[in-house]
Write an enzyme that holds these catalytic residues in place. Structure first.
Site, mmCIF file in Angstrom:
data_model
loop_
_atom_site.group_PDB
_atom_site.id
_atom_site.type_symbol
_atom_site.label_atom_id
_atom_site.label_comp_id
_atom_site.label_asym_id
_atom_site.label_seq_id
_atom_site.Cartn_x
_atom_site.Cartn_y
_atom_site.Cartn_z
ATOM 1 C CD GLU A 146 52.373 -18.018 11.327
ATOM 2 O OE1 GLU A 146 51.345 -17.844 10.618
ATOM 3 O OE2 GLU A 146 53.125 -17.086 11.642
ATOM 4 C CE LYS A 191 55.234 -14.773 9.366
ATOM 5 N NZ LYS A 191 53.948 -14.814 10.096
ATOM 6 C CB CYS A 236 51.743 -16.796 7.725
ATOM 7 S SG CYS A 236 49.979 -16.341 7.688
ATOM 8 C CB VAL A 262 44.263 -12.680 10.445
ATOM 9 C CG1 VAL A 262 44.521 -13.640 11.583
ATOM 10 C CG2 VAL A 262 45.484 -11.806 10.200
HETATM 11 C C1 ACM Z 1 50.530 -14.130 9.556
HETATM 12 O O1 ACM Z 1 51.619 -13.931 9.019
HETATM 13 N N1 ACM Z 1 50.370 -15.062 10.474
HETATM 14 C C2 ACM Z 1 49.355 -13.343 9.186
#
Ligand code: ACM
Length: 278
Positions: free
Chosen positions: A45, A116, A149, A176
């Site tokens: 990402e 996203k 992510c 994270v």
């Molecule tokens: C994330 O979605 N970058 C934790």
């Protein structure tokens, strides 16, 4: 089970982007891809910019139009020169909106963009949630779906991609939290698909604290088998030879088929708002 094999080399490149240095990060990705023999490679990402934006102006300045921007152009050139498909995350500027996006490029150029859907934490300040849903792309040897992510935390993301026929979920990540790498076992198992999670390493400052990215990028199989997992702080390319057709067989045993056994008529409540609460 599944008929003839259809083998394909898929993988990821894991590294630590330098925040704001798009040229260097593209160079790093190109260097890692240069020594890689694969048909499909996933990058993290926001691989070209880094993750921790501190203002909307900064996010605007580091975002690019797609496909017109320099990052998509560079990825398309690399894909053409190497004869590969690449899925990679970058900040997209579209009118007044900034999206946390991922592109698919092939040797013929830009093929598609995913925005996203489920934004994580402070991403909600800089980015607009994706407005295009989940798309599947036929890249010849296999069908791929893209998610980014935190999308993994919402089982609907991978489910929709699998229902649309994805064999391999390309998962660009800047993780994270410590849960995803193992959690993806459930996403792979319940959908019987492959997943390539391309994570980054290193830290970036966020306010007064360090934001630590967890590495451990992986290729996972439809039976939740870890086919390759990178180290937590290594610069690493991982490539695995998979049989794509293993993802087409949704039978769990003689009596259960993961998709035919779905009781869709009873799932309407999924579309209703949360009725719980305090
Ligand atoms: C994330 O979605 N970058 C934790």
């Amino acid at each position: 089970m599944g008929g003839d094999a259809r083998n394909m080399k898929v993988g990821f490149a894991q590294f630590e982007p330098v925040f704001g240095d798009i040229g260097r990060n593209i160079e790093k990705a190109e260097q890692l891809l240069g020594g890689t023999e694969a048909e499909l490679v996933v990058l993290p990402e926001l691989f070209n910019t880094g993750y921790v934006f501190t203002s909307r102006e900064e996010a605007v300045a580091l975002s690019e139009s797609i496909p017109g921007g320099k990052t998509t152009a560079a990825l398309s050139r690399i894909a053409r020169e190497k004869g590969i498909h690449i899925v990679a995350g970058l900040a997209e500027r579209a009118g007044d909106n900034i999206y946390n996006s991922a592109v698919l490029v092939s040797p013929a150029g830009h093929q598609g963009t995913y925005r996203k859907t489920h934004l994580f934490n402070e991403e909600t300040i800089w980015f607009t949630s994706g407005d295009r849903g989940f798309q599947v792309y036929d890249i010849g040897n296999c069908r791929i779906g893209i998610m980014i992510c935190f999308d993994w935390f919402f089982p609907e993301s991978a489910r929709i991609l699998a229902l649309k026929g994805a064999d391999v979920i390309c998962h660009c990540a800047n993780l994270v939290l410590p849960f995803c790498q193992d959690g993806m076992a459930t996403r792979c198992l319940e959908n019987h698909v492959f997943a390539v999670t391309a994570n980054r390493t290193g830290t970036e400052k966020q306010g007064g604290r360090n934001c630590l990215f967890t590495g451990r990028s992986q290729v996972m199989g439809p039976d939740a088998d870890v086919l390759y997992r990178a180290g937590s702080d290594t610069e690493e390319v991982g490539v695995v030879d998979i049989d794509v057709l293993a993802a087409r067989d949704k039978k769990l045993n003689r009596y259960n088929d993961l998709f035919k056994d779905r009781q869709s008529g009873l799932y309407g409540d999924l579309l209703k708002p949360f009725a719980g609460g305090q």
